[in-house]
Design an enzyme around this catalytic site. Sequence first.
Site, PDB file in Angstrom:
ATOM      1  CG  LEU A  14      -2.171  -0.919   1.545  1.00  0.00           C
ATOM      2  CD1 LEU A  14      -2.751  -0.901   2.752  1.00  0.00           C
ATOM      3  CD2 LEU A  14      -2.886  -0.762   0.100  1.00  0.00           C
ATOM      4  CG  ASP A  15       0.321   4.495  -2.723  1.00  0.00           C
ATOM      5  OD1 ASP A  15       1.073   3.694  -3.384  1.00  0.00           O
ATOM      6  OD2 ASP A  15      -0.355   5.182  -3.395  1.00  0.00           O
ATOM      7  NE  ARG A  16       6.147   7.711   5.250  1.00  0.00           N
ATOM      8  CZ  ARG A  16       7.153   8.659   5.518  1.00  0.00           C
ATOM      9  NH1 ARG A  16       7.908   8.944   4.584  1.00  0.00           N
ATOM     10  NH2 ARG A  16       7.285   8.818   6.888  1.00  0.00           N
TER      11      ARG A  16
END
Length: 336
Positions: free
Chosen positions: A150-152
């Site tokens: 997942l994106d940060r």
Amino acid sequence: MNTYDAAAARVRRVTVTSPYDGQRIDNFLLRELGATQGTVPRTLIYRILRTGEVRINSQRAKPTTRVRTGDEIRIPPIKIQAAPSSTLEIPESWLSRVPEMIVYEDESLLVIDKPAGLAVHGGSGIAFGLIELLRTATQQGEELELAHRLDRETSGLILLAKTRTALHALQTQLRPEGQAEKRYDLIVHGRWPAALQRVEAPLEKWQGDGAAHRVQVTASGKSAVTHFSCRAQAPQTSLMQAQLHTGRTHQIRVHAAHVGHPIVGDEKYGQRALDKALGLPERPPLMLHAAQLTLHHPRTNQAMRFSAPPPASWRAVLTAAGFSSAGLRALFSPQA
């Protein structure tokens, strides 16, 4: 700082065995080099891939290339000298949060509700990420691996595997043709048209690897399809659900912006002026949350479904945006 001495070692040739069939070459190299030489920075992996020093069956490879059983991998000579103070120290404030992040756990897998702002792994100036945190907190060590990313700044459900067999099974399900399903909640600017339910626009990365890279819609990009459905609307925003049919980097964020409805709080693809117009004291975080995950257990093949509501901080954004109480219930109540 770690140092790398290419002259001190020899080229290695490794044959891929069945447990690693389908694994991305960057992750294969991280495991292979880490098992023999200790911690290897991901930036080094990308560098030797980019320069063509790594070969699969004598052919150059991208970080996203997946290896297959029987492939011969050429690994260039690398020697790593660890710094004396290389032991990773994770703050107790983060370690104490791990129990509340765990949605489900058994002998094969771990399902985590990742908080926004926590990267999935360390590197590029990030001291530690989710994987380092969980390896330390659970004492699983290197056996624990991410099944996807997942994106940060994206919160929500993420899968980790406790065994190589489980990892392979989960990654197979998570491919575009696999049986796993991921659904995301998001808040976008504007009133989303009811007729717009499918966005198909090819995506391409540019500006290289690392924090600065971006993704753009271009005819030469890779195929990308996202299905959107509207759950509730306010005067200037819409509460949406998105389902991925391909897994490109930043896919939901770029597709939403591409059709004129950027995600609230998206600093890379959004619009600061629209965020400011919500009247909040500061710019909101990215309003994108991995809310639902459906898969089959990697060992028993039992159907499993997990859900997690967005962070409580979303309530303030929804209220400021003018969502009704019904809209709030739609987001925070259990989902069918």
